[in-house]
Design a protein around this motif. Structure first.
Motif, short mmCIF file in Angstrom:
data_model
loop_
_atom_site.label_atom_id
_atom_site.label_comp_id
_atom_site.label_asym_id
_atom_site.label_seq_id
_atom_site.Cartn_x
_atom_site.Cartn_y
_atom_site.Cartn_z
N THR A 1 50.90 39.44 35.50
CA THR A 1 50.30 39.38 34.17
C THR A 1 49.20 38.33 34.19
N PRO A 2 47.98 38.73 33.83
CA PRO A 2 46.87 37.76 33.87
C PRO A 2 47.03 36.68 32.79
N ALA A 3 46.46 35.54 33.07
CA ALA A 3 46.41 34.47 32.09
C ALA A 3 45.48 34.89 30.96
N VAL A 4 45.79 34.47 29.75
CA VAL A 4 44.97 34.78 28.59
C VAL A 4 44.51 33.48 27.96
N TYR A 5 43.23 33.43 27.67
CA TYR A 5 42.66 32.25 27.02
C TYR A 5 41.98 32.67 25.73
N ILE A 6 42.07 31.79 24.75
CA ILE A 6 41.41 32.00 23.47
C ILE A 6 40.18 31.10 23.46
N LEU A 7 39.04 31.69 23.10
CA LEU A 7 37.78 30.96 23.10
C LEU A 7 37.18 31.00 21.70
N GLN A 8 36.90 29.84 21.14
CA GLN A 8 36.23 29.76 19.85
C GLN A 8 34.74 29.71 20.13
N ASP A 9 34.00 30.66 19.53
CA ASP A 9 32.57 30.73 19.81
C ASP A 9 31.77 31.10 18.58
N SER A 10 32.00 30.41 17.50
CA SER A 10 31.19 30.51 16.29
C SER A 10 31.00 31.93 15.76
N GLY A 11 32.07 32.68 15.69
CA GLY A 11 32.02 33.98 15.04
C GLY A 11 31.74 35.17 15.92
N ILE A 12 31.57 34.97 17.22
CA ILE A 12 31.33 36.11 18.10
C ILE A 12 32.60 36.93 18.25
N LEU A 13 32.47 38.23 18.14
CA LEU A 13 33.59 39.14 18.31
C LEU A 13 33.49 39.77 19.69
N ASN A 14 34.35 39.32 20.59
CA ASN A 14 34.29 39.84 21.95
C ASN A 14 35.55 39.45 22.69
N ALA A 15 35.69 40.04 23.84
CA ALA A 15 36.74 39.70 24.80
C ALA A 15 36.20 40.13 26.16
N PHE A 16 36.71 39.53 27.21
CA PHE A 16 36.30 39.95 28.54
C PHE A 16 37.37 39.61 29.56
N ALA A 17 37.32 40.32 30.66
CA ALA A 17 38.21 40.07 31.78
C ALA A 17 37.36 39.56 32.93
N THR A 18 37.91 38.64 33.70
CA THR A 18 37.18 38.11 34.84
C THR A 18 38.15 37.72 35.94
N ARG A 19 37.61 37.44 37.07
CA ARG A 19 38.39 37.00 38.22
C ARG A 19 37.74 35.74 38.76
N PHE A 20 38.56 34.72 39.02
CA PHE A 20 38.03 33.45 39.50
C PHE A 20 39.02 32.87 40.50
N PHE A 21 38.54 32.63 41.70
CA PHE A 21 39.37 32.10 42.79
C PHE A 21 40.66 32.90 42.97
N GLY A 22 40.53 34.21 42.95
CA GLY A 22 41.66 35.09 43.21
C GLY A 22 42.62 35.29 42.06
N ARG A 23 42.30 34.76 40.88
CA ARG A 23 43.17 34.93 39.71
C ARG A 23 42.43 35.71 38.63
N ASP A 24 43.18 36.58 37.98
CA ASP A 24 42.62 37.37 36.89
C ASP A 24 42.86 36.66 35.56
N PHE A 25 41.88 36.78 34.67
CA PHE A 25 41.96 36.17 33.35
C PHE A 25 41.45 37.15 32.31
N VAL A 26 42.01 37.05 31.11
CA VAL A 26 41.46 37.73 29.95
C VAL A 26 41.10 36.64 28.95
N VAL A 27 39.90 36.72 28.43
CA VAL A 27 39.45 35.76 27.42
C VAL A 27 39.24 36.54 26.12
N ILE A 28 39.87 36.06 25.08
CA ILE A 28 39.76 36.70 23.76
C ILE A 28 39.10 35.69 22.82
#
Length: 175
Positions: A21-48
């Motif tokens: 199960t990938p790590a999930v991070y919450i990002l505050q970005d002044s009202g932007i509505l988005n999410a993305f998935a990425t991979r960094f140093f062999g680990r998968d992340f979802v940012v909401i």
């Protein structure tokens, strides 16, 4: 910190057959509505982005489930890894953006298969915003986009990494 979100990610990850199960991070970005998935140093992340999370807590979680399923689709299909392998496509005009658009359609289908109830609203939220998405006439939205023709409409789409949202919704509704 958000057990309901973790449960959604965990359940969808298991359903997709992800090994971890990938790590999930919450990002505050002044009202932007988005999410993305990425991979960094062999680990998968979802940012909401926090605005999407707030909306889910206000109006139900089905649209959030679709958005998470879409992002997990990127991880399942290894789109981040493949982009590294396809780096030479950056030198051929429009090839990389065409591949990216195809990836988006694929992940829309994955999201729809895992959470069909949240698919259209999830797409509309990203397109129209959290206060207006429920007022959009979906059929008119799709029809208007089909009527819009011309060089700049065509060019803006082929240069973009994401297909036009009405086309994405139309594809989902065809299922």
């Amino acid at each position: 910190q958000f057990p309901e979100i973790y449960d959604i990610v965990s359940t969808l990850s298991t359903t997709l057959g992800l090994k971890k199960t990938p790590a999930v991070y919450i990002l505050q970005d002044s009202g932007i509505l988005n999410a993305f998935a990425t991979r960094f140093f062999g680990r998968d992340f979802v940012v909401i982005y926090s605005e999407i999370l707030e909306l889910a807590y206000e109006n139900g979680k089905k649209s959030l489930e679709f958005i998470i399923a879409h992002e997990l689709g990127h991880i399942k299909r290894k789109h981040s890894t493949k982009k590294i392998l396809l780096f030479p496509s950056f030198i051929i005009p429009f090839l990389n953006s065409a591949y990216s658009r195809a990836c988006e359609y694929t992940c829309d289908r994955i999201g729809h298969s895992l959470c069909p109830e949240g698919a259209v609203d999830g797409m509309l939220i990203l397109s129209a915003g959290k206060k207006l998405y429920f007022k959009v006439n979906v059929n008119e939205f799709i029809c208007t986009s089909k009527k819009e023709r011309g060089f700049w409409t065509w060019f803006s789409e082929i240069a973009s990494t994401h297909p036009n949202t009405p086309k994405r919704i139309d594809e989902i509704l065809k299922k």
